[in-house]
Every structure is written in C-alpha cells, then in structure tokens.
Design an enzyme around this catalytic site. Structure first.
Site, PDB file in Angstrom:
ATOM      1  N   ASP A 158      14.715   0.306  11.010  1.00 24.04           N
ATOM      2  CA  ASP A 158      13.634  -0.680  11.681  1.00 24.04           C
ATOM      3  C   ASP A 158      13.104  -0.180  12.898  1.00 24.04           C
ATOM      4  OD1 ASP A 158      12.937  -2.657  13.450  1.00 24.04           O
ATOM      5  OD2 ASP A 158      14.678  -3.954  13.340  1.00 24.04           O
ATOM      6  N   LYS A 213      -4.389  -2.570  16.159  1.00 24.64           N
ATOM      7  CA  LYS A 213      -4.859  -1.346  15.473  1.00 24.64           C
ATOM      8  C   LYS A 213      -5.673  -0.491  16.242  1.00 24.64           C
ATOM      9  CE  LYS A 213      -3.355  -2.421  11.154  1.00 24.64           C
ATOM     10  NZ  LYS A 213      -2.104  -1.484  10.691  1.00 24.64           N
ATOM     11  N   ILE A 234       0.908  -1.064  -0.005  1.00 26.27           N
ATOM     12  CA  ILE A 234       0.145   0.053   0.192  1.00 26.27           C
ATOM     13  C   ILE A 234       0.896   1.220   0.221  1.00 26.27           C
ATOM     14  CG2 ILE A 234      -1.800   1.306   1.378  1.00 26.27           C
ATOM     15  CD1 ILE A 234      -2.682  -1.457   2.182  1.00 26.27           C
ATOM     16  N   ILE A 273       3.386   0.520   8.163  1.00 25.47           N
ATOM     17  CA  ILE A 273       4.201  -0.612   8.970  1.00 25.47           C
ATOM     18  C   ILE A 273       3.150  -1.367   9.794  1.00 25.47           C
ATOM     19  CG2 ILE A 273       5.900  -1.006  10.654  1.00 25.47           C
ATOM     20  CD1 ILE A 273       7.363   1.150   9.218  1.00 25.47           C
ATOM     21  N   LEU A 283       1.914  -8.381   0.357  1.00 32.73           N
ATOM     22  CA  LEU A 283       2.785  -9.678   1.062  1.00 32.73           C
ATOM     23  C   LEU A 283       2.423 -10.132   2.490  1.00 32.73           C
ATOM     24  CD1 LEU A 283       5.426 -11.445   0.412  1.00 32.73           C
ATOM     25  CD2 LEU A 283       6.751  -9.410   1.242  1.00 32.73           C
ATOM     26  N   ARG A 305      -4.455  -7.403  -1.559  1.00 33.92           N
ATOM     27  CA  ARG A 305      -3.639  -8.690  -1.422  1.00 33.92           C
ATOM     28  C   ARG A 305      -2.202  -8.032  -1.576  1.00 33.92           C
ATOM     29  NH1 ARG A 305      -5.565 -13.519  -2.593  1.00 33.92           N
ATOM     30  NH2 ARG A 305      -7.132 -13.310  -3.560  1.00 33.92           N
ATOM     31  N   TYR A 354      -7.873 -11.917  12.598  1.00 31.64           N
ATOM     32  CA  TYR A 354      -7.149 -10.840  12.623  1.00 31.64           C
ATOM     33  C   TYR A 354      -6.440 -10.414  14.106  1.00 31.64           C
ATOM     34  CZ  TYR A 354      -5.663  -6.019  11.010  1.00 31.64           C
ATOM     35  OH  TYR A 354      -4.740  -4.976  10.643  1.00 31.64           O
TER      36      TYR A 354
HETATM   37  P1  NDP Z   1       3.459  -4.862   2.997  1.00 33.97           P
HETATM   38  O1  NDP Z   1       3.772  -6.395   3.373  1.00 33.97           O
HETATM   39  O2  NDP Z   1       3.574  -4.559   1.587  1.00 33.97           O
HETATM   40  O3  NDP Z   1       3.876  -3.893   4.112  1.00 33.97           O
HETATM   41  C1  NDP Z   1       4.297  -4.116   5.376  1.00 33.97           C
HETATM   42  C2  NDP Z   1       5.557  -3.387   5.793  1.00 33.97           C
HETATM   43  O4  NDP Z   1       5.758  -3.354   7.084  1.00 33.97           O
HETATM   44  C3  NDP Z   1       6.765  -4.232   4.984  1.00 33.97           C
HETATM   45  O5  NDP Z   1       7.277  -2.935   4.351  1.00 33.97           O
HETATM   46  C4  NDP Z   1       7.631  -4.300   6.235  1.00 33.97           C
HETATM   47  O6  NDP Z   1       9.001  -3.810   5.861  1.00 33.97           O
HETATM   48  C5  NDP Z   1       7.098  -3.328   7.251  1.00 33.97           C
HETATM   49  N1  NDP Z   1       7.651  -3.685   8.533  1.00 33.97           N
HETATM   50  C6  NDP Z   1       7.439  -4.734   9.256  1.00 33.97           C
HETATM   51  N2  NDP Z   1       8.016  -4.689  10.531  1.00 33.97           N
HETATM   52  C7  NDP Z   1       8.886  -3.591  10.295  1.00 33.97           C
HETATM   53  C8  NDP Z   1       9.956  -3.088  11.309  1.00 33.97           C
HETATM   54  N3  NDP Z   1      10.232  -3.727  12.328  1.00 33.97           N
HETATM   55  N4  NDP Z   1      10.357  -1.680  10.983  1.00 33.97           N
HETATM   56  C9  NDP Z   1      10.022  -1.086   9.713  1.00 33.97           C
HETATM   57  N5  NDP Z   1       9.041  -1.589   9.045  1.00 33.97           N
HETATM   58  C10 NDP Z   1       8.568  -2.990   9.329  1.00 33.97           C
HETATM   59  O7  NDP Z   1       1.820  -4.922   3.329  1.00 33.97           O
HETATM   60  P2  NDP Z   1       0.750  -3.855   3.554  1.00 33.97           P
HETATM   61  O8  NDP Z   1       0.982  -2.744   2.316  1.00 33.97           O
HETATM   62  O9  NDP Z   1      -0.596  -4.591   3.247  1.00 33.97           O
HETATM   63  O10 NDP Z   1       0.705  -3.130   4.962  1.00 33.97           O
HETATM   64  C11 NDP Z   1       0.843  -1.956   5.041  1.00 33.97           C
HETATM   65  C12 NDP Z   1       0.109  -1.329   6.062  1.00 33.97           C
HETATM   66  O11 NDP Z   1      -1.275  -1.259   5.711  1.00 33.97           O
HETATM   67  C13 NDP Z   1       0.057  -2.227   7.457  1.00 33.97           C
HETATM   68  O12 NDP Z   1      -0.079  -1.154   8.618  1.00 33.97           O
HETATM   69  C14 NDP Z   1      -1.268  -2.813   7.292  1.00 33.97           C
HETATM   70  O13 NDP Z   1      -1.768  -3.444   8.787  1.00 33.97           O
HETATM   71  C15 NDP Z   1      -2.147  -2.064   6.596  1.00 33.97           C
HETATM   72  N6  NDP Z   1      -3.481  -2.418   6.223  1.00 33.97           N
HETATM   73  C16 NDP Z   1      -3.309  -3.410   4.973  1.00 33.97           C
HETATM   74  C17 NDP Z   1      -4.463  -3.816   4.549  1.00 33.97           C
HETATM   75  C18 NDP Z   1      -4.420  -4.939   3.506  1.00 33.97           C
HETATM   76  O14 NDP Z   1      -5.494  -5.502   3.112  1.00 33.97           O
HETATM   77  N7  NDP Z   1      -3.085  -5.129   2.817  1.00 33.97           N
HETATM   78  C19 NDP Z   1      -5.714  -3.369   4.897  1.00 33.97           C
HETATM   79  C20 NDP Z   1      -5.915  -2.434   6.191  1.00 33.97           C
HETATM   80  C21 NDP Z   1      -4.490  -1.849   6.547  1.00 33.97           C
HETATM   81  P3  NDP Z   1      10.219  -5.245   5.658  1.00 33.97           P
HETATM   82  O15 NDP Z   1       9.317  -5.925   4.694  1.00 33.97           O
HETATM   83  O16 NDP Z   1      11.136  -4.208   5.172  1.00 33.97           O
HETATM   84  O17 NDP Z   1      10.223  -5.513   7.110  1.00 33.97           O
HETATM   85  C1  KAL Z   2      -8.703 -10.559   8.515  1.00 29.40           C
HETATM   86  C2  KAL Z   2      -7.428 -10.467   7.831  1.00 29.40           C
HETATM   87  C3  KAL Z   2      -6.804 -11.549   7.253  1.00 29.40           C
HETATM   88  C4  KAL Z   2      -5.666 -11.690   7.648  1.00 29.40           C
HETATM   89  C5  KAL Z   2      -5.156 -11.909   9.174  1.00 29.40           C
HETATM   90  C6  KAL Z   2      -4.205 -11.106   9.673  1.00 29.40           C
HETATM   91  C7  KAL Z   2      -3.524 -10.267   8.895  1.00 29.40           C
HETATM   92  C8  KAL Z   2      -2.671  -9.527   9.500  1.00 29.40           C
HETATM   93  C9  KAL Z   2      -1.687  -8.315   8.989  1.00 29.40           C
HETATM   94  C10 KAL Z   2      -0.214  -8.449   9.526  1.00 29.40           C
HETATM   95  C11 KAL Z   2       0.464  -7.276   9.271  1.00 29.40           C
HETATM   96  C12 KAL Z   2       0.330  -9.744   8.771  1.00 29.40           C
HETATM   97  C13 KAL Z   2       1.659 -10.251   9.198  1.00 29.40           C
HETATM   98  O1  KAL Z   2       2.495  -9.698  10.089  1.00 29.40           O
HETATM   99  C14 KAL Z   2       2.353 -11.269   8.427  1.00 29.40           C
HETATM  100  C15 KAL Z   2       3.683 -11.668   9.250  1.00 29.40           C
HETATM  101  O2  KAL Z   2       3.307 -12.538  10.153  1.00 29.40           O
HETATM  102  C16 KAL Z   2       4.508 -12.731   8.046  1.00 29.40           C
HETATM  103  N1  KAL Z   2       4.876 -11.856   6.943  1.00 29.40           N
HETATM  104  C17 KAL Z   2       6.042 -11.233   6.634  1.00 29.40           C
HETATM  105  O3  KAL Z   2       6.880 -11.513   7.451  1.00 29.40           O
HETATM  106  C18 KAL Z   2       6.277 -10.398   5.514  1.00 29.40           C
HETATM  107  C19 KAL Z   2       7.633 -11.207   4.587  1.00 29.40           C
HETATM  108  C20 KAL Z   2       6.425  -9.007   5.668  1.00 29.40           C
HETATM  109  C21 KAL Z   2       6.752  -8.214   4.458  1.00 29.40           C
HETATM  110  O4  KAL Z   2       5.206  -8.556   6.379  1.00 29.40           O
HETATM  111  C22 KAL Z   2       5.325  -7.722   7.408  1.00 29.40           C
HETATM  112  N2  KAL Z   2       4.077  -7.363   7.986  1.00 29.40           N
HETATM  113  O5  KAL Z   2       6.161  -7.180   7.774  1.00 29.40           O
HETATM  114  C23 KAL Z   2      -7.081  -9.295   7.416  1.00 29.40           C
HETATM  115  C24 KAL Z   2      -7.028  -8.792   5.901  1.00 29.40           C
HETATM  116  C25 KAL Z   2      -8.556  -8.752   5.353  1.00 29.40           C
HETATM  117  C26 KAL Z   2      -6.567  -7.330   5.879  1.00 29.40           C
HETATM  118  C27 KAL Z   2      -5.277  -7.127   6.236  1.00 29.40           C
HETATM  119  C28 KAL Z   2      -4.032  -8.128   5.370  1.00 29.40           C
HETATM  120  C29 KAL Z   2      -4.770  -6.277   7.001  1.00 29.40           C
HETATM  121  C30 KAL Z   2      -3.611  -5.711   7.607  1.00 29.40           C
HETATM  122  O6  KAL Z   2      -3.615  -5.052   8.628  1.00 29.40           O
HETATM  123  O7  KAL Z   2      -2.471  -5.977   6.878  1.00 29.40           O
END
Ligand code: NDP
Ligand code: KAL
Length: 258
Positions: free
Chosen positions: A68, A166, A21, A96, A198, A196, A159
């Site tokens: 980080d 959140k 995003i 993040i 990562l 959708r 979730y």
């Molecule tokens: P991505 O996986 O693309 O992005 C998640 C990001 O979090 C990664 O770039 C990751 O960086 C970063 N991150 C995790 N741990 C750390 C850390 N310790 N320090 C700095 N960065 C960190 O997923 P999204 O784009 O989906 O997620 C972005 C935001 O949007 C999140 O807050 C998520 O909860 C929120 N969101 C997502 C939805 C969805 O459906 N996808 C819906 C609503 C909200 P790195 O990989 O380098 O660790």
């Molecule tokens: C109800 C929904 C279905 C999914 C349930 C939980 C989603 C939680 C979001 C959270 C950010 C996911 C993780 O932390 C994944 C992590 O354990 C493993 N993945 C990684 O480490 C990857 C490699 C890195 C890049 O990811 C991170 N985060 O660093 C929620 C859905 C419908 C909506 C979503 C996806 C919401 C959200 O907050 O992202």
C-alpha cells in the site's frame, strides 16, 4: 543490441484485474522474456493478480507482494523483502492512482483539503517514495515508468483534482530523472489515452470521451492496453537508453489536436 528482457526482473505495481494498464505492461514485459514481480494494495485483488499471472507461460516464477503506497513502512518492507528474495531489479512500472469519487465530478473549486491530499499522496508522492525504495535494488541501472493523463496538462472535465495530481506526478518524473540519472536509472512517463479500466468505471462520461477520440484523434481509434504495454517495454529496455525525464503520449495522437 537486442530487445530481449531475458534474465531481467521488473516490478509491476497496480494490476487490479485483466483490464488494468499494468496488466498490459506485464504481458509485454513477459513476452520479451522478463521475470515479473507484482505488487497489489488491496488483499481482495491478490487472487485476481495471482490467477492472471498463472495464465502467463512460465508465470509460476512470478512473485507477489502486498504494498500500500500510503504506508512508508509497508513500502520499505516490500522492497526489503524483494531484495532478499531476488536481489537485483532492472525496472519498475508504477501504475497507481486514486482520488475520492466525489472529487471527480462537478466544480474543481470545491476540492476539499483531504481530497486534494489523498489524490496527491497516492497518485503522485508514491512515485518518489517507491523510487527511493527501489533504487538500492537497481544496482545495474534500469528504468522506472509511470502512467499519466492529458488532464495534467490541460483542463479535462471531471478529472479535477486528479489532473492537478498528474501535473505533480509529471514534474516528479523530471526531478526523479535528475536524482536517479547518476545511478544509471531513467525515469519516464507514458501519457495514455482513455482505456476502460476499473478506475475509469463510474467516473465521468467515458462513452462520450471515447467517441471524441474515435472522431478526432489522428489515428481515429482508442488506445489499447497492448499499445501502452509495448511503449513501457521500450522505455524499460536498452533501446530507450538515452531517454529520461520524458513523457510519451500513447493516445492515438489526441494530445496534438486543438
Ligand atoms: P486500475 O483500476 O486497473 O488500476 C489502478 C490501480 O491503483 C489499482 O491496481 C489499485 O490497486 C492501485 N492503487 C490505488 N490505491 C493504491 C494504494 N494506496 N497503494 C497501491 N496501489 C493502489 O486502473 P488503470 O489501469 O486505468 O490505472 C493505472 C494508471 O493508469 C493510473 O495511474 C491511472 O491514472 C493511469 N491512466 C489511466 C488511464 C485510463 O484511461 N484508464 C488513462 C491515463 C492514465 P488496488 O485496487 O489494489 O487498491
Ligand atoms: C476525464 C476522465 C473521466 C474520469 C474522471 C476521473 C478519473 C480519475 C481516475 C482515478 C484513478 C479514478 C479513481 O480514483 C476511482 C476511485 O474513486 C473509485 N474506484 C476504485 O476505488 C477502484 C475499485 C480502484 C481499483 O481504483 C483505484 N484507482 O484504486 C479521465 C478518463 C478519460 C481517463 C482516466 C480514467 C484516467 C485515469 O487517470 O485513470
């Protein structure tokens, strides 16, 4: 008033790949003329972020820093370096979140102390830590935007601890809006519908969640990266100058359905 962000610089945190995003936000800000600064956590994503930025016209002006958000020293050094390199910042997008995979299924009751603290540390406290670090650089005022999800307002299956994190993030937005308002800095959240990315991969039953959106959301279609990007652009531009401490749902209206 014009919507151009020419001459302004924004920090975008959380681009992992083209589905992020944060990347949608970066594109919207770039299209409006902004200069971009990217931060990434994992070194393994540095190339991915640099390659993506290079696809933007004039993207070679972008700057990149490793940050980080669990590491206070790293946060301070990053923003100190940004201050040395560019001086004034006009806004920041915090995109993040992280929770251990095993906490994102089954019964919330089984959430571990460690899992709870990790989710809150990375997904909620980081907004306060980063806001404090960026404030001195935002000497001309501006905006901070974070991303949240409906699971912080209601119980959404799987979730789990991320929903509680959140809720904490959403409350932080309001307290930070009060803290930073006197400095001309606005703090807002976008509650995005499922996209959708990562992070979304491999957790929960994403297909059935999307199907539900397509059937029941007022707009009958899933949320796109571009829609979130354009709302972030609005919240980071002067057009939203009277808006702070707010949460805007960019979710095809799904949140109003009972
Ligand atoms: P991505 O996986 O693309 O992005 C998640 C990001 O979090 C990664 O770039 C990751 O960086 C970063 N991150 C995790 N741990 C750390 C850390 N310790 N320090 C700095 N960065 C960190 O997923 P999204 O784009 O989906 O997620 C972005 C935001 O949007 C999140 O807050 C998520 O909860 C929120 N969101 C997502 C939805 C969805 O459906 N996808 C819906 C609503 C909200 P790195 O990989 O380098 O660790
Ligand atoms: C109800 C929904 C279905 C999914 C349930 C939980 C989603 C939680 C979001 C959270 C950010 C996911 C993780 O932390 C994944 C992590 O354990 C493993 N993945 C990684 O480490 C990857 C490699 C890195 C890049 O990811 C991170 N985060 O660093 C929620 C859905 C419908 C909506 C979503 C996806 C919401 C959200 O907050 O992202």
């Amino acid at each position: 008033m014009n919507m151009s962000l020419q001459g302004r610089t924004y920090v975008v945190m959380g681009v992992a790949n083209k589905r992020s995003i944060a990347w949608g936000i970066a594109q919207s800000l770039h299209n409006a003329g902004a200069r971009l600064i990217f931060t990434y956590a994992a070194e393994r994503f540095e190339k991915s972020v640099r390659d993506l930025a290079a696809t933007l016209e004039g993207g070679e002006e972008s700057l990149f820093y490793q940050c980080d958000v669990t590491d206070d020293e790293n946060i301070m050094e990053t923003f100190q370096q940004i201050q040395n390199d560019v001086g004034v910042i006009h806004g920041l997008a915090h995109c993040i979140a992280f929770a251990n995979k095993e906490e994102l299924k089954g019964d919330f009751l089984n959430t571990s102390r460690d899992g709870f603290l990790t989710a809150h540390n990375i997904s909620s406290y980081s907004l306060t830590a980063v806001s404090r670090a960026v404030q001195p650089l935002m000497s001309e005022g501006g905006g901070i935007v974070t991303l949240t999800y409906l699971g912080g307002e209601r119980v959404v299956p799987n979730y789990n601890v991320m929903g509680v994190a959140k809720a904490s993030l959403d409350a932080s937005v309001k307290y930070l809006a009060e803290s930073l308002g006197k400095h001309g800095i606005r703090v807002n959240a976008i509650s995005a519908g499922p996209i959708r990315t990562l992070s979304a991969k491999g957790v929960g039953d994403f297909n059935s969640i999307l199907k539900d959106i397509e059937e029941r959301a007022p707009l009958r279609r899933p949320t796109t990266q571009e829609e979130v990007g354009d709302t972030a652009y609005f919240l980071l531009s002067d057009f939203s100058r009277g808006v702070t401490g707010e949460m805007i749902h960019v979710d095809s209206g799904f949140h109003i359905i009972g």
